[in-house]
Design an enzyme around this catalytic site. Structure first.
Site, mmCIF file in Angstrom:
data_model
loop_
_atom_site.group_PDB
_atom_site.id
_atom_site.type_symbol
_atom_site.label_atom_id
_atom_site.label_comp_id
_atom_site.label_asym_id
_atom_site.label_seq_id
_atom_site.Cartn_x
_atom_site.Cartn_y
_atom_site.Cartn_z
ATOM 1 N N SER A 108 0.800 -1.224 0.000
ATOM 2 C CA SER A 108 0.000 0.000 0.000
ATOM 3 C C SER A 108 0.830 1.271 0.000
ATOM 4 O O SER A 108 0.319 2.349 -0.314
ATOM 5 C CB SER A 108 -0.934 0.013 1.218
ATOM 6 O OG SER A 108 -0.191 -0.077 2.418
ATOM 7 N N GLU A 136 -15.242 10.951 11.342
ATOM 8 C CA GLU A 136 -14.192 10.799 12.346
ATOM 9 C C GLU A 136 -12.869 11.335 11.803
ATOM 10 O O GLU A 136 -12.636 11.315 10.597
ATOM 11 C CB GLU A 136 -14.027 9.320 12.731
ATOM 12 C CG GLU A 136 -15.282 8.664 13.295
ATOM 13 C CD GLU A 136 -15.669 9.218 14.644
ATOM 14 O OE1 GLU A 136 -14.772 9.725 15.358
ATOM 15 O OE2 GLU A 136 -16.866 9.155 14.984
ATOM 16 N N HIS A 175 0.386 5.335 6.014
ATOM 17 C CA HIS A 175 0.038 5.696 4.636
ATOM 18 C C HIS A 175 0.139 7.200 4.392
ATOM 19 O O HIS A 175 -0.227 8.002 5.241
ATOM 20 C CB HIS A 175 -1.368 5.195 4.323
ATOM 21 C CG HIS A 175 -1.469 3.712 4.413
ATOM 22 N ND1 HIS A 175 -2.101 3.081 5.470
ATOM 23 C CD2 HIS A 175 -0.987 2.726 3.620
ATOM 24 C CE1 HIS A 175 -2.013 1.761 5.307
ATOM 25 N NE2 HIS A 175 -1.345 1.528 4.190
#
Length: 422
Positions: free
Chosen positions: A179, A353, A360
């Protein structure tokens, strides 16, 4: 039926067959241009065969818009002529899933600016009988289809012409990773691999096969590597960056100097068998600091295992682990949040939120990590460095770019779901 046939005839009239290559030429101005297919603003991809405006957008009111055209997989040289006779424009161009190609190209009214870049297109098929085992989250994404999608973004984006030409003769840099490398489809997430293409000339393509949550062994098991190898040719490159998820694997034989090192060696060996060049990249740090503002190592011996393998097998090493420590410490504890996905609630649509992710990157952080990779290429004197654009300035991780001056327009799609492997 007649309308469909007519549209196909129009497209065929704009296609020039060059051996096995085909060039597509589209005109977006109000006046017809000989040899180009005119594209009115109501040309919708899906309703219109082969090409059209996509993802429920079209070029009105200065908003971002997408244009897609069906093409076989492979490398393509894309030339865009940016500008408009209706007013000033400022255009950023991304391809597929937010791959940065051009940033903030300004034109005054009636003036035009032509730029060429390379785009890699792929699908999931491996030969006639096999395919990549993509995840549910990848279904419907722009990275696994038979169309080329271009995003035109910025302050009043404008395109006058697009030319698309098959370019399978140019070399490719393949990316294998997780990722931290992947082409993220939605804001604010960003892998360094999707920023990478913007630093290169049109004489080389970047094929980013990275996927969230992958380790070196799962990258093979999901047949991503088999697909990659099926497209790799002599003289290509494979940049390999794993570790974040590999270190989470437990059990007999699992570890940095056993399974992980063996998996990386397999990737590098198979790459060399194809006549291509492997490059090992150590994992960048996560955003964790000690009480003195120094980066904490959360990867254990995994970066050292990569360094050891590179030395034993004479494989080029880009030590992103070391460079990222310098980079994060230059940002500082609080300043580094501006490179990661740290956003208060309400920053993005439907964000109830706050986001606080220490793994990341956002587009600014992804850009700075991509610059570290470029520095590693140059420091290692890799021949492929000749394809870096001449206007790309040197980078020092100890002196990162000012985030206040960073300006890549956000793609109009966002997600609050963290990538796999968080």
């Amino acid at each position: 039926m007649r309308k469909t046939c007519y549209i196909f005839l129009l497209l065929l009239s704009s296609m020039t067959v060059l051996g096995q290559q085909t060039a597509y030429r589209f005109n977006f101005t109000d006046k017809p241009v000989k040899g180009y297919t005119s594209v009115p603003s109501n040309t919708i991809y899906g309703e219109n065969p082969v090409y059209g405006y996509d993802l429920n957008t079209n070029p009105i009111d200065g908003n971002p818009f997408f244009f897609s055209v069906d093409v076989p997989e492979g490398n393509y040289k894309v030339t865009v002529v940016l500008g408009s006779n209706k007013g000033e424009s400022n255009t950023t161009v991304k391809a597929e899933s937010r791959r940065l190609m051009l940033a903030n190209i300004k034109t005054s009214k009636g003036k035009y600016s032509a730029h060429t870049f390379a785009v890699n297109i792929r699908n999931t098929k491996i030969g006639d009988t096999d395919s990549v085992r993509i995840k549910k989250r990848e279904t419907g994404k722009l990275i696994w289809d038979d169309k080329l999608t271009l995003e035109f973004n910025g302050k009043n984006p404008a395109v006058a012409k697009i030319e698309i030409e098959k370019a399978d003769n140019i070399p490719t840099i393949f990316l294998a990773g997780n990722s931290t490398v992947v082409d993220e489809a939605e804001e604010p997430w960003c892998g360094w691999g999707q920023i990478f293409p913007g630093f290169f000339t049109s004489d080389i393509a970047i094929a980013n096969y990275a996927e969230s949550g992958e380790a070196a062994n799962t990258f093979v098991a999901s047949k991503r590597f088999a697909k990659l190898l099926s497209k790799m040719r002599k003289g290509d490159y494979l940049f390999i960056e794993f570790g974040h998820n590999d270190q989470k694997q437990k059990g007999e034989g699992k570890g940095p100097y056993t399974s992980y090192k063996s998996d990386l060696k397999y990737l590098a060996s198979k790459t060399r068998e194809k006549g291509a060049i492997p490059v090992l990249v150590t994992s960048m740090h996560r955003r964790f600091f000690d009480d003195n503002g120094k980066v904490k190592n959360t990867h254990g011996d995994y970066p050292d295992a990569v360094r050891q393998l590179a030395k034993e097998e004479n494989i080029t090493l880009i030590d992103l682990n070391n460079m990222s420590a310098t980079l994060y410490e230059a940002w500082g504890v609080e300043g580094s949040k501006r490179a990661f996905v740290y956003y208060p609630a309400g920053t993005f649509p439907n964000q109830k939120e706050p986001l606080a992710d220490n793994t990341h990157f956002n587009p600014y952080g992804g850009t700075e990590i991509a610059r570290c990779i470029l520095k590693g290429m140059i420091d290692n004197n890799l021949p492929v460095k000749k394809y870096i654009r001449k206007d790309v300035r040197p980078f020092d991780p100890a002196h990162p770019d000012d985030p206040d001056k960073f300006d890549i327009p956000a793609t109009p799609f966002s997600s609050m779901v963290k990538p796999d492997g968080n």
